[in-house]
Design a protein around this motif. Structure first.
Motif, PDB file in Angstrom:
ATOM      1  N   PRO A 109     -12.464  -3.442 -10.363  1.00 36.36           N
ATOM      2  CA  PRO A 109     -11.333  -2.939  -9.577  1.00 36.36           C
ATOM      3  C   PRO A 109     -10.854  -3.956  -8.547  1.00 36.36           C
ATOM      4  CG  PRO A 109     -13.126  -1.344  -9.668  1.00 36.36           C
ATOM      5  CD  PRO A 109     -13.665  -2.643 -10.176  1.00 36.36           C
ATOM      6  N   GLU A 110      -9.561  -3.943  -8.315  1.00 37.97           N
ATOM      7  CA  GLU A 110      -8.978  -4.768  -7.268  1.00 37.97           C
ATOM      8  C   GLU A 110      -8.810  -3.919  -6.019  1.00 37.97           C
ATOM      9  OE1 GLU A 110      -4.855  -7.276  -6.316  1.00 37.97           O
ATOM     10  OE2 GLU A 110      -5.120  -6.224  -8.212  1.00 37.97           O
ATOM     11  N   LYS A 111      -9.285  -4.436  -4.895  1.00 42.42           N
ATOM     12  CA  LYS A 111      -9.226  -3.655  -3.658  1.00 42.42           C
ATOM     13  C   LYS A 111      -7.829  -3.710  -3.053  1.00 42.42           C
ATOM     14  CE  LYS A 111     -11.617  -2.984   0.738  1.00 42.42           C
ATOM     15  NZ  LYS A 111     -12.715  -3.459   1.615  1.00 42.42           N
ATOM     16  N   LYS A 112      -7.316  -2.549  -2.695  1.00 43.06           N
ATOM     17  CA  LYS A 112      -6.009  -2.435  -2.068  1.00 43.06           C
ATOM     18  C   LYS A 112      -6.133  -1.585  -0.820  1.00 43.06           C
ATOM     19  CE  LYS A 112      -3.477  -4.270  -5.525  1.00 43.06           C
ATOM     20  NZ  LYS A 112      -2.559  -5.412  -5.385  1.00 43.06           N
ATOM     21  N   SER A 113      -5.172  -1.727   0.058  1.00 41.66           N
ATOM     22  CA  SER A 113      -5.158  -0.903   1.268  1.00 41.66           C
ATOM     23  C   SER A 113      -4.126   0.210   1.137  1.00 41.66           C
ATOM     24  CB  SER A 113      -4.857  -1.764   2.500  1.00 41.66           C
ATOM     25  OG  SER A 113      -3.609  -2.401   2.364  1.00 41.66           O
ATOM     26  N   TYR A 114      -3.827   0.602  -0.105  1.00 38.53           N
ATOM     27  CA  TYR A 114      -2.838   1.638  -0.344  1.00 38.53           C
ATOM     28  C   TYR A 114      -3.032   2.160  -1.762  1.00 38.53           C
ATOM     29  CZ  TYR A 114      -0.869  -2.556  -2.406  1.00 38.53           C
ATOM     30  OH  TYR A 114      -0.710  -3.714  -3.112  1.00 38.53           O
ATOM     31  N   ASN A 115      -2.413   3.269  -2.078  1.00 38.18           N
ATOM     32  CA  ASN A 115      -2.408   3.813  -3.434  1.00 38.18           C
ATOM     33  C   ASN A 115      -1.341   3.057  -4.230  1.00 38.18           C
ATOM     34  OD1 ASN A 115      -1.795   5.370  -5.748  1.00 38.18           O
ATOM     35  ND2 ASN A 115      -2.650   7.187  -4.781  1.00 38.18           N
ATOM     36  N   PRO A 116      -1.730   2.245  -5.190  1.00 38.90           N
ATOM     37  CA  PRO A 116      -0.759   1.375  -5.866  1.00 38.90           C
ATOM     38  C   PRO A 116       0.377   2.118  -6.557  1.00 38.90           C
ATOM     39  CG  PRO A 116      -3.004   0.660  -6.309  1.00 38.90           C
ATOM     40  CD  PRO A 116      -3.104   1.999  -5.633  1.00 38.90           C
ATOM     41  N   TRP A 117       0.098   3.276  -7.156  1.00 35.42           N
ATOM     42  CA  TRP A 117       1.158   3.953  -7.897  1.00 35.42           C
ATOM     43  C   TRP A 117       2.218   4.529  -6.961  1.00 35.42           C
ATOM     44  CZ3 TRP A 117       2.543   3.162 -12.587  1.00 35.42           C
ATOM     45  CH2 TRP A 117       3.521   3.974 -13.156  1.00 35.42           C
ATOM     46  N   ALA A 118       1.787   5.080  -5.830  1.00 33.86           N
ATOM     47  CA  ALA A 118       2.735   5.612  -4.864  1.00 33.86           C
ATOM     48  C   ALA A 118       3.684   4.512  -4.396  1.00 33.86           C
ATOM     49  CB  ALA A 118       2.001   6.225  -3.668  1.00 33.86           C
ATOM     50  N   LEU A 119       3.133   3.339  -4.140  1.00 31.70           N
ATOM     51  CA  LEU A 119       3.963   2.209  -3.716  1.00 31.70           C
ATOM     52  C   LEU A 119       4.917   1.779  -4.824  1.00 31.70           C
ATOM     53  CD1 LEU A 119       4.698  -0.039  -1.718  1.00 31.70           C
ATOM     54  CD2 LEU A 119       2.865  -1.399  -2.731  1.00 31.70           C
ATOM     55  N   HIS A 120       4.404   1.738  -6.055  1.00 32.85           N
ATOM     56  CA  HIS A 120       5.232   1.353  -7.207  1.00 32.85           C
ATOM     57  C   HIS A 120       6.457   2.259  -7.320  1.00 32.85           C
ATOM     58  CE1 HIS A 120       6.326   0.422 -11.375  1.00 32.85           C
ATOM     59  NE2 HIS A 120       6.231   1.709 -11.644  1.00 32.85           N
ATOM     60  N   CYS A 121       6.244   3.578  -7.262  1.00 32.95           N
ATOM     61  CA  CYS A 121       7.357   4.526  -7.382  1.00 32.95           C
ATOM     62  C   CYS A 121       8.328   4.395  -6.219  1.00 32.95           C
ATOM     63  CB  CYS A 121       6.818   5.957  -7.451  1.00 32.95           C
ATOM     64  SG  CYS A 121       5.925   6.335  -8.962  1.00 32.95           S
ATOM     65  N   HIS A 122       7.780   4.218  -5.014  1.00 29.64           N
ATOM     66  CA  HIS A 122       8.637   4.140  -3.837  1.00 29.64           C
ATOM     67  C   HIS A 122       9.500   2.882  -3.862  1.00 29.64           C
ATOM     68  CE1 HIS A 122      10.000   5.185   0.125  1.00 29.64           C
ATOM     69  NE2 HIS A 122       9.641   4.009   0.596  1.00 29.64           N
ATOM     70  N   GLN A 123       8.928   1.767  -4.265  1.00 31.14           N
ATOM     71  CA  GLN A 123       9.701   0.526  -4.323  1.00 31.14           C
ATOM     72  C   GLN A 123      10.823   0.620  -5.357  1.00 31.14           C
ATOM     73  OE1 GLN A 123       6.571  -2.398  -4.925  1.00 31.14           O
ATOM     74  NE2 GLN A 123       6.653  -3.004  -2.777  1.00 31.14           N
ATOM     75  N   LEU A 124      10.538   1.235  -6.510  1.00 32.84           N
ATOM     76  CA  LEU A 124      11.579   1.414  -7.521  1.00 32.84           C
ATOM     77  C   LEU A 124      12.701   2.306  -6.993  1.00 32.84           C
ATOM     78  CD1 LEU A 124       9.597   1.883 -10.862  1.00 32.84           C
ATOM     79  CD2 LEU A 124      10.911  -0.108 -10.124  1.00 32.84           C
ATOM     80  N   HIS A 125      12.303   3.352  -6.270  1.00 28.56           N
ATOM     81  CA  HIS A 125      13.273   4.287  -5.709  1.00 28.56           C
ATOM     82  C   HIS A 125      14.175   3.579  -4.698  1.00 28.56           C
ATOM     83  CE1 HIS A 125      13.938   8.562  -3.847  1.00 28.56           C
ATOM     84  NE2 HIS A 125      14.981   8.130  -4.520  1.00 28.56           N
TER      85      HIS A 125
END
Length: 412
Positions: A165-181
């Motif tokens: 796993p790659e460590k992130k300081s956020y939920n990657p999918w939530a960010l993905h959807c928000h950036q597309l939006h």
């Protein structure tokens, strides 16, 4: 016309900042946080009609519908996008909104290399609504997207092959959807145009560390209005995934790992590649906190799934195409439950109907149906075909899900 239903908004002139909803684990449309107990999403008429006419029996298994909100989009001189929601916005334009009551969301992302994962910050304005992220979430150690300050809980995202796993300081999918939006909206901002959003209950607000599984239910995913190209694409996805073999596939998940203090996250691409055995293993992982299997979750979960199964079987003409089922429980265990399970590592998984030791009880578990943009039924004004009997594809998926959970065992 703006509709409000059972929502206390306080000052009717006060605009509301729409924040990214950081616990979105699946879907493609960005969910936004309206307040602590309410989320919102772009309105789709067919979904609105479903929520306004759904049978009483189904209500307990869906988020509470709270009405409709109007949203304005604004850009500042730097090109940063603002999302302003208000229950009292005029229906023709946003120009009359009192600026001192408006809240603008603007982002300034600064990357540093002081930690193993990128740390990113955001500024919120303007007077009199300036606030810090810590002030907005007192005492909470929850996931934050790149648009929000990372507190104490990070997340891990495994790749589609289950590698390190790659460590992130956020939920990657939530960010993905928000950036597309944001990208879609920023390309065609009209400050005088109103966008309508559905207001729905935030079903994870009561959880300290919400463990969430997003399951795409049924053996068919395309709606009646799908083009031939889209229909063929969705049929192929179902045939090549557990949607075809089990009637259910994973579209996203986050599960709190008590041993590391992190959320482990997986997305829809991971779910599409799973075999039936892989699905079983992933479900086991969702019910495992890094130390032990959460056996105290099994009985209430199975009980709710069986209750939902009974309801779905009784709904003639309904087809829940492309809808999802959320399974939610808290990664934060009651102390007495944790001590009991740590002292008895086999727990009570040998008997799913066993009774927990005196004073412990079962944890809160939620099972909620979501995403009804393609749901059709006899009395819907958007139906293209009237079907007879219940949704057998959905039933097939639920029955398999119940069997898999009932057969879940430590060490398998």
């Amino acid at each position: 016309m703006v509709v409000q239903n059972k929502l206390d908004t306080g000052d009717p002139r006060k605009a509301v900042l729409l924040e990214p909803f950081v616990h979105q684990v699946g879907g493609h449309m960005s969910m936004m946080k309206y307040d602590e107990h309410t989320v919102c999403k772009p309105l789709i008429s067919q979904e609105q009609w479903f929520y306004e006419s759904l049978p009483t029996a189904i209500k307990q298994f869906t988020p509470q519908y709270k009405g409709i909100i109007s949203v304005c989009l604004r850009k500042d001189s730097l090109g940063n996008l603002g999302l302003i929601a208000s229950p009292s916005l005029p229906t023709n334009n946003c120009s009359s909104l009192d600026k001192e009551h408006s809240v603008m969301l603007w982002q300034e992302i600064k990357r540093t290399s002081t930690t193993s994962s990128e740390r990113l910050f955001v500024k919120w304005s303007q007077t009199p609504f300036t606030k810090t992220i810590k002030d907005s979430c007192p005492g909470k150690a929850l996931l934050r997207t790149e648009l929000q300050y990372h507190t104490t809980v990070s997340s891990l995202m495994e790749d589609t092959n289950g590698n390190q796993p790659e460590k992130k300081s956020y939920n990657p999918w939530a960010l993905h959807c928000h950036q597309l939006h944001l990208t879609r909206m920023s390309s065609k901002v009209d400050e005088n145009k109103l966008h309508q959003f559905l207001l729905l209950e935030n079903v994870v607000s009561k959880y300290q560390y919400p463990c969430i599984l997003d399951l795409k239910m049924g053996t068919r995913q395309h709606g009646d209005d799908a083009s031939e190209e889209k229909k063929a694409r969705h049929i192929k996805k179902c045939e090549q995934s557990t949607s075809g073999s089990l009637g259910v596939r994973i579209c996203g998940m986050q599960v709190y790992q008590a041993d590391t203090g992190q959320f482990l996250c997986k997305d829809k691409y991971y779910g599409r590649k799973l075999s039936p055995d892989g699905f079983r293993q992933a479900l086991y992982q969702f019910l495992h906190n890094g130390n032990h299997l959460r056996t105290n979750v099994l009985e209430p979960l199975v009980s709710q799934l069986k209750a939902l199964l009974s309801v779905i079987k009784s709904q003639s003409s309904y087809r829940f195409y492309s809808s999802s089922l959320l399974i939610i429980y808290d990664g934060q265990e009651p102390k007495e439950n944790k001590e009991t399970l740590d002292n008895h590592p086999q727990g009570c998984f040998q008997n799913i109907n066993c009774t927990m030791p005196h004073g412990t009880g079962h944890p809160k578990v939620d099972v909620r149906m979501i995403d009804f943009a393609h749901t059709t039924y006899k009395d819907s004004k958007y139906n293209h075909t009237v079907y007879d009997g219940p949704d057998h594809g959905y039933i097939f998926g639920l029955e398999n899900l119940v069997k898999i959970i009932e057969n879940t065992r430590e060490g398998e």
